[in-house]
Write an enzyme that holds these catalytic residues in place. Structure first.
Site, PDB file in Angstrom:
ATOM      1  N   ARG A 162      61.272  -5.883  78.888  1.00  0.00           N
ATOM      2  CA  ARG A 162      60.813  -4.455  78.270  1.00  0.00           C
ATOM      3  C   ARG A 162      61.726  -3.325  78.859  1.00  0.00           C
ATOM      4  NH1 ARG A 162      55.385  -2.783  77.380  1.00  0.00           N
ATOM      5  NH2 ARG A 162      55.226  -2.424  79.468  1.00  0.00           N
ATOM      6  N   ASP A 163      62.806  -3.484  79.722  1.00  0.00           N
ATOM      7  CA  ASP A 163      63.395  -2.158  80.120  1.00  0.00           C
ATOM      8  C   ASP A 163      64.927  -2.630  80.251  1.00  0.00           C
ATOM      9  OD1 ASP A 163      63.835   0.499  80.414  1.00  0.00           O
ATOM     10  OD2 ASP A 163      63.230   0.423  82.476  1.00  0.00           O
ATOM     11  N   ILE A 164      65.552  -3.414  79.196  1.00  0.00           N
ATOM     12  CA  ILE A 164      67.051  -3.783  79.338  1.00  0.00           C
ATOM     13  C   ILE A 164      67.832  -2.646  79.041  1.00  0.00           C
ATOM     14  CG2 ILE A 164      68.622  -5.391  78.404  1.00  0.00           C
ATOM     15  CD1 ILE A 164      66.283  -7.541  78.271  1.00  0.00           C
TER      16      ILE A 164
END
Length: 176
Positions: A52-54
């Site tokens: 969820r935070d690439i």
């Protein structure tokens, strides 16, 4: 009574810093990097989690050149119909991450990696997902990147990963 995560120390530099002096990245090197990240994403997804935070700052390149996906602080389990906190990195977060009831799944991380790849081939961060609906004004990678330097199939894969509609994207890292 607390939970914590232990991760190995990775010596290297963030993709964000690494890429500055190496543009344009050779297509083969970029493809190798993307495939390694997709393999890692597939392991995370098969374990029942989403990153969820690439984004470029959360991808490190070891001194050997192999990429490592870092910062799992936003990771959550893949459970249908679950309310999740809204985690947004503009340009890399798909529309479904902008609200707590968004239909998040492996396709959410696929979008983010597509955003990283778009940035790598164009030098520009993708437009924020909320600005891309209902009509998408963002230039496709096949038009925005140097078609003489990057194969059309690679650019088309980036565009597929960045489809604003979650149903139009690859549904898994393996599919991409």
């Amino acid at each position: 009574q607390t939970a914590y995560m232990v991760m190995e120390f990775v010596a290297g530099e963030s993709l964000n810093d690494w890429i500055r002096s190496r543009r344009p990245i050779p297509a083969q090197a970029l493809t190798r990097m993307a495939l390694a990240l997709l393999d890692g994403m597939e392991v995370v997804h098969q374990s029942g989690y989403l990153h969820r935070d690439i984004k470029p700052r959360n991808i490190f390149l070891r001194r050997s050149g192999t990429p490592v996906l870092l910062d799992f602080g936003s990771a959550r389990s893949v459970v249908a119909n679950t309310e999740r906190t809204s985690i947004v990195s503009p340009g890399y977060a798909p529309l479904e991450q902008y609200h707590t009831h968004g239909n998040q799944g492996p396709w959410t991380d696929v979008y983010a990696l597509g955003g990283v790849m778009y940035w790598a081939v164009t030098g520009r961060r993708p437009m924020e997902a909320t600005a891309r609906v209902p009509r998408d004004p963002m230039p496709a990678a096949v038009r925005a990147a140097d078609g003489n330097h990057y194969p059309r199939a690679l650019l088309q894969a980036i565009d597929w990963a960045l489809a604003p509609s979650e149903r139009a994207r690859p549904q898994s890292a393996a599919a991409l």
